[in-house]
Design a protein around this motif. Structure first.
Motif: not given
Length: 379
Positions: A239-243, A284-293
């Motif tokens: 996850f990432v946060l603003d700033g 507030f956070v932006s979340v990412r999850a990798q499902l397949s590659k």
């Protein structure tokens, strides 16, 4: 009659002068439209040169050579940082606040005394019970010795023993009530701003202070229901946060067992250690999850794909012309899309001037890069 003739002559001269002046003014502006017809050229020849690449200069476009690239299917979501533990502290009984023993915004340990209300009546009652307990315990000791020598009946001894047990129970009750006058930290954490002052009367509904534990932190977010079987406890996310440019990694520890009927999504919680306490809950956070590659995928920028009624198409650069090709798509990311069929490694894809391109339209490449160079620039 002579006068009418003179007027007609003047009008004719005036009209002729106007025509001559108009010709002098407008002829330079429109003479290029008359030349093709005067020279016997085909109608519309001059207009053909105005259309981009239809008979004049070839259309300028950018392209790149497709090479094998890794591609991942990602889940994109938004969420919030939650404290590991959080509680608004209140007394278990009512009374006057006689002491506040914490500083706002400081760290406290479990069982630290934070505040206290008046317990003097209870302390006096406890002293009374303790004195009675001492006397009754001595009586019980003497009665037991007499019972051992058969000097008293069992009933007489039982009365004294029951009285002793009753006093001990009363002492435990008063001690529990005294404990209710003390506000102690239930876990290690940081106290916030206090909401009451010493000397105020507090009830069980009065909020004293908020206690928060921010190491570790929880990340709460939601995923579409179709991923319910893939995102399970132990699944890694980032996850990432603003700033903040840094990307943080966390691990899923719990998944809601029921799908939200309103959003058709599942609530997921992940845990981030936050050992240095650099992140604060509530953000507030932006979340990412990798499902397949996919290691060697044919992937292109999403803006190069043109949707149509019967599918999707792209334009390739071949022999100096644009060639229209039907494609079928697969995985999608924020900026790229996988092509399952229609393209091959080594093809040169046109990525600009998409709206102006037509099949077999002459094209001139202004820039040419590889697929991998574009990916590296995005990273």
């Amino acid at each position: 009659m002579a006068l009418n003739s003179k007027k007609m002559i003047r009008v004719s001269i005036t009209v002729a002068l106007i025509i001559i002046v108009a010709g002098i003014v407008f002829y330079p502006k429109y003479k290029h439209l008359l030349k093709p017809a005067e020279q016997g050229g085909p109608p519309g020849a001059a207009q053909g040169g105005m259309r981009g690449g239809m008979g004049g200069q070839p259309t300028l476009a950018s392209g790149f050579v497709i090479v094998p690239t890794p591609m991942s299917e990602m889940i994109y979501s938004t969420g919030s940082l939650l404290p590991d533990e959080e509680v608004e502290m209140s007394f278990e009984t009512s009374g006057k606040v006689v002491g506040i023993y914490f500083s706002e915004g400081t760290r406290v340990k479990k069982d630290d005394l934070l505040a206290k209300i008046n317990d003097r009546p209870l302390q006096a009652q406890l002293l009374k019970l303790q004195a009675q307990h001492k006397l009754t315990k001595e009586r019980e000791f003497r009665q037991r010795q007499l019972l051992d020598r058969d000097a008293i009946s069992q009933e007489s001894y039982d009365q004294v023993a029951t009285e002793l047990q009753s006093i001990e129970a009363d002492i435990l009750l008063v001690e529990a009530r005294i404990a209710e006058t003390e506000l102690r930290a239930p876990f290690d954490g940081i106290v916030g701003l206090r909401m009451i002052s010493e000397g105020a009367f507090a009830t069980t509904q009065t909020k004293i202070v908020r206690l928060v534990k921010i190491s570790p932190l929880k990340i709460e977010f939601s995923v579409p229901e179709r991923y319910a079987g893939e995102v399970t406890p132990g699944y890694p996310i980032f996850f990432v946060l603003d700033g903040i440019t840094e990307r943080f990694t966390a691990s899923v520890y719990a998944v809601e067992p029921k799908v939200d009927v309103n959003t058709r999504s599942i609530i997921v919680r992940a845990m981030y250690p936050n050992r240095n306490e650099e992140l604060k809950p509530g953000r507030f956070v932006s979340v990412r999850a990798q499902l397949s590659k996919i290691e060697n995928a044919v992937s292109i920028p999403t803006e190069a794909v043109i949707p149509e009624m019967d599918g999707e198409k792209v334009f390739l650069y071949k022999n100096g012309k644009a060639e229209q090709v039907k494609v079928s798509t697969g995985l999608r990311t924020e900026s790229r899309i996988q092509i399952r069929s229609g393209l091959s490694f080594g093809d040169t894809l046109l990525t600009t001037a998409i709206l102006q391109l037509r099949h077999q339209l002459p094209v001139k490449l202004d820039t040419l890069v590889t697929n991998q160079e574009i990916i590296n620039a995005q990273l």
